[in-house]
Design an enzyme around this catalytic site. Sequence first.
Site, mmCIF file in Angstrom:
data_model
loop_
_atom_site.group_PDB
_atom_site.id
_atom_site.type_symbol
_atom_site.label_atom_id
_atom_site.label_comp_id
_atom_site.label_asym_id
_atom_site.label_seq_id
_atom_site.Cartn_x
_atom_site.Cartn_y
_atom_site.Cartn_z
ATOM 1 N N GLY A 189 14.237 -25.720 30.214
ATOM 2 C CA GLY A 189 15.553 -26.026 29.612
ATOM 3 C C GLY A 189 16.375 -26.641 30.887
ATOM 4 O O GLY A 189 17.453 -27.407 30.581
ATOM 5 N N GLU A 318 29.492 -29.883 31.464
ATOM 6 C CA GLU A 318 29.145 -30.228 33.092
ATOM 7 C C GLU A 318 28.242 -31.528 32.526
ATOM 8 O O GLU A 318 27.158 -31.804 33.554
ATOM 9 C CB GLU A 318 28.376 -29.301 33.682
ATOM 10 C CG GLU A 318 28.902 -28.010 33.722
ATOM 11 C CD GLU A 318 28.247 -26.910 34.216
ATOM 12 O OE1 GLU A 318 26.982 -26.835 34.430
ATOM 13 O OE2 GLU A 318 28.768 -26.034 34.829
ATOM 14 N N CYS A 414 25.560 -22.301 42.156
ATOM 15 C CA CYS A 414 24.627 -23.366 42.557
ATOM 16 C C CYS A 414 25.186 -24.270 43.709
ATOM 17 O O CYS A 414 24.392 -24.383 44.551
ATOM 18 C CB CYS A 414 24.083 -24.173 41.360
ATOM 19 S SG CYS A 414 25.618 -24.697 40.757
#
Lengths: 649, 649
Positions: A189, A318, A414
Amino acid sequence: MKNIKNQHPLPLNQIRIHDVFWQKHLDLVKKEIIPYQWAAINDQVPGAEPSHSMENFRIAAGLSEGEFHGVVFQDTDVAKWLEAVAYSLSCRPDPELEATADEVIGVIGRAQCPDGYINTYFTLKEPEGRWTNLMEGHELYTAGHLMEAAVAYYQATGKRAFLDIMCRFADYICETFGPNEDQIHGYPGHQEIELALVKLYQVTGIRRYLEEARYFIDIRGAAPNYFLEERKKPGFKQIFTEFKNYRPDYSQSHLPVREQTAADGHAVRAVYMYCAMADLAAEYQDQELLDSCIRLWNNMVEKRMYITGGIGSSGISERFTTDYDLPNANNYSETCASIGLALFGLRMARLQNDAGYIDIVERALYNTILDGIALDGKSFFYVNPLEVWPDNCMEGTSMGHVKPVRQKWFGVACCPPNVARTLASLGQYIYSADSDSLYLNLFISNEADAVVGDAALKIRVKTRFPFEGQVKIHVQADAPAEKTIAVRIPDYAREAKLKVNGQAVSLSAEKGFVRLRRVWSDDTLELTFSIPPRFVRANPNVREDAGKVCIMKGPLVYALEETDNGSRLASLYVDTRAPLLEHFEPELFGGVAVIEAKGLKISEKGWEDNRLYAENEPALEPVTLKAIPYAYWGNRTPGEMLVWMKEKL
Amino acid sequence: MKNIKNQHPLPLNQIRIHDVFWQKHLDLVKKEIIPYQWAAINDQVPGAEPSHSMENFRIAAGLSEGEFHGVVFQDTDVAKWLEAVAYSLSCRPDPELEATADEVIGVIGRAQCPDGYINTYFTLKEPEGRWTNLMEGHELYTAGHLMEAAVAYYQATGKRAFLDIMCRFADYICETFGPNEDQIHGYPGHQEIELALVKLYQVTGIRRYLEEARYFIDIRGAAPNYFLEERKKPGFKQIFTEFKNYRPDYSQSHLPVREQTAADGHAVRAVYMYCAMADLAAEYQDQELLDSCIRLWNNMVEKRMYITGGIGSSGISERFTTDYDLPNANNYSETCASIGLALFGLRMARLQNDAGYIDIVERALYNTILDGIALDGKSFFYVNPLEVWPDNCMEGTSMGHVKPVRQKWFGVACCPPNVARTLASLGQYIYSADSDSLYLNLFISNEADAVVGDAALKIRVKTRFPFEGQVKIHVQADAPAEKTIAVRIPDYAREAKLKVNGQAVSLSAEKGFVRLRRVWSDDTLELTFSIPPRFVRANPNVREDAGKVCIMKGPLVYALEETDNGSRLASLYVDTRAPLLEHFEPELFGGVAVIEAKGLKISEKGWEDNRLYAENEPALEPVTLKAIPYAYWGNRTPGEMLVWMKEKL
């Protein structure tokens, strides 16, 4: 003979950077970021959202007790920390840090399931959920980051333990996913494992990893859509409520990758995938795949990229949106997406032997990526807007994702470790090489030991770039060798001149590189070009920037801050007929060139009565504008920031 | 003696509108909207999202079988249809329509629980959930809309059946919510019932309804926050995932209403509450509450309102944000919120005897509210942006809520029936009266029978407003009577002149009204003013509008459409030194004044090479701009739209 040639980077441990611009940032990696992020992944940063990621691994390893906390990809915090550590160790050995990393790797090894699987979320929290939600589960994404870390750690230290752990996991993945009937015909994904498997192949030589990467790339987007089918299966459990109405273009699975023509969907997913596509194009001599890469790159940089190298203009999801849709105040432009853009551009430059790609890579590095981290290395931007009104950045509104100050850490963390690993591996961007040529991509002072085919060259680069446009390159060959040294002439360079051993040579660049072929022994190149501050405009189809200009100097985008220019930056007009003045401020941001412009500001005169709308004529007052590099905004008193200024026509 | 005076509207059935501007819209109510919405609430509109709202009532009434479908407030679709029908019947009797409405009311009666409770969602789907989730459950909101409809239906037809049903429900609510120990100390998550209970009191004289409204207003925002406490209770069931991180300011429950100083949170919730506050201030002579209303109104119209009368600038959460934060392209500006603004402004005008409020009411009516419905009455805007690029309105992005064309119906269909009831009750805005004076608020051609204290006046208003600024008012008294007739002089009127029976009188307006006191028998007033098209600017603190202008004529905001001006509207500059030219186009939109301006457009010359950023000098081409009323945009070929244009300085 290969039709698609490729270049390679120099090994990181062969490059020693000591640069006027980058040094202060690179020093932070070891001094601040790695220790800070170590504290963060161990939940020891007061006031920051707890990561819990090391604790999850300890619990999975049987070394601690408790429950999993965090999101499905929480393990990647640890992976990215290890990768940053690996790059740091490549350049600067540190036995204590290495010992800590070895311990972490030991914990990861103990957290590995007997079949090779590693993922603390699914091991601890949803054991029956393994591989049932590829759309959201991030298992393959997480695996990819661990693989990248393992490769980097092996390259830095020569130790195989982590690599072996990840090969076991990769073997299990290769058994699990593939075209056979007893295999899952799915794909991640969130792309990432594809490029990681290529790296794993490149260091181990195990070809099934490369083939698995190609499998994931080629099956992606096949009809019927895997993710839409997957969610119909009994027992499917949604992880993120925002994916209730999942659109396959979000994960670039709406079409086979070879048929995709535009940079669509979630920006980080996209560019990580494009990196793998470029790698596979080279490994398999796959011109069709390379053509896709060129098409997607061109769409991205010609229609969907901010001047700062930011990508992904929608605050929701995003993601990329449509051509020329580049809002400045409520955009996303995730730091990680620009890192992916730089990684993809570097690959394309090497495949296409074209410095035009490096112009974009450099733009991302000097602006959005560097913007991602504070000057003290302790706080981070996830979102990188080009226009900020702090007052508007209100939780629970359309602006809730924009932060007017860098944050200590994030629940979904992240970006901070991704910036750390990028800074720690900055060396990979500087040079490219093949058996006959050495390419200097970026103007960063360094010393490097370069092996170019059968020749060993010591290279010494000295420059004050990006503040000044002089680059001295000293080449010392172990034994005289006939090779090409190619030096990038960036698109913004004016009046470029080149001297070899003090003698001017005619400078003709091809695809952005001036190529010098000669027998090198002990020679000096001097490239000089002028990089005056300049006004840059956007294509008039970029509606948000129509009638506006931006100030740049070399690759640096400049921004206005409230600290220097007062509030209401949107009321400013810049006079583009007046010259831009530049001076170096050694005390500001550790030394920086600031730029002054003449302008006008719409006055509040006539609006004293609190009316919101009126027929008042606009009153303009002359002002002097002071601009600083975009990457450094938000390092002083919080306030407004603006990149695109109105132009006085 | 009362310190806070109040005025009242004339009864709807005493006003007959026949207006050059409004007639075509009003005709739609009976001819198109009511039948269309009847089809919609009965799921008979092909291609539209099914409402299921009548079927839910039939199932709850035991007349049909099946399950509840829709959202928790689905019942309000039926309530708003009935309210629109009631207003329509007030002006234009229609026995067939009345018979249909009576049938619906019969169904609602059968769907009522023995204790008085009405709500098909909680009756059919979550019987154990009643009153357990006031934050999201919308039970009191739905009750309020049904009460408003019942009051309107009673006033239109004199029939009590619906009113009696809703009094039973109101009695049950009064028993359930209140300060006693055995009562729930809660209040609605979405305000509406407060103003409805005041109306119910006003027609029934039952004072406990008024007291219950005051209870809801006064308990709101008391610490600890009811909604935050409620969700901690065992068995609490979240209805909307987006409310996971609920912020009390969203529902104006962060502070007691008397302490609130800014228009915060969800815009429709806010203005519906303010309406009730204004009503209660008058009923209870509560100056403190009136002061709150004034403070909130001023904050809203001086800092947080679009020039179109739109409010709620965040696309996420349909809410107010911060002062001067008025983005044009990704805003919300819900049609229903402007309806609430108009309702609140009308109350304030009557309480404060001040036409300044009417200036805002008129702005909302002529722009955002009218924009909410297509010229054919069959499609609707929920969101009313001031700048639209159709290409960008992409599902799954920050622009997903903006629709470049009106939609047939909505799953959450508050706006279409709300526009219908507003048009159907337009008469309530035209006049205000007290025992001594009659106020003409809006310039809409009509005939009215006005009772002013002991006098009966026949009023006939003739005008071509807003296209022309002549208003003829004929006053005929049954018997000569000394009264004041006050005529609004709007803020945009230039060179206003007034004649009484052909004789010029000096015109001095106080709080926006010129007041004429005399013995009226058979007299003619002639108000003339000029309403040339004009350029209007925003306060320089509105960052999104800095350096821009908007064209207005009277209350009408004008907009550019791609159909008339080509694409890239953001590349246009308007020359505010050149005169605006106006002409009437009888064929366009059923007859409308269009406005032309001189301007310049940034050319695409020099950008043929697909570059996104370059140093190209801007090239400008002269153009003529054609603007149409904002309310009518989107009624031709879909395309770009723009209200705020760049000004050539």
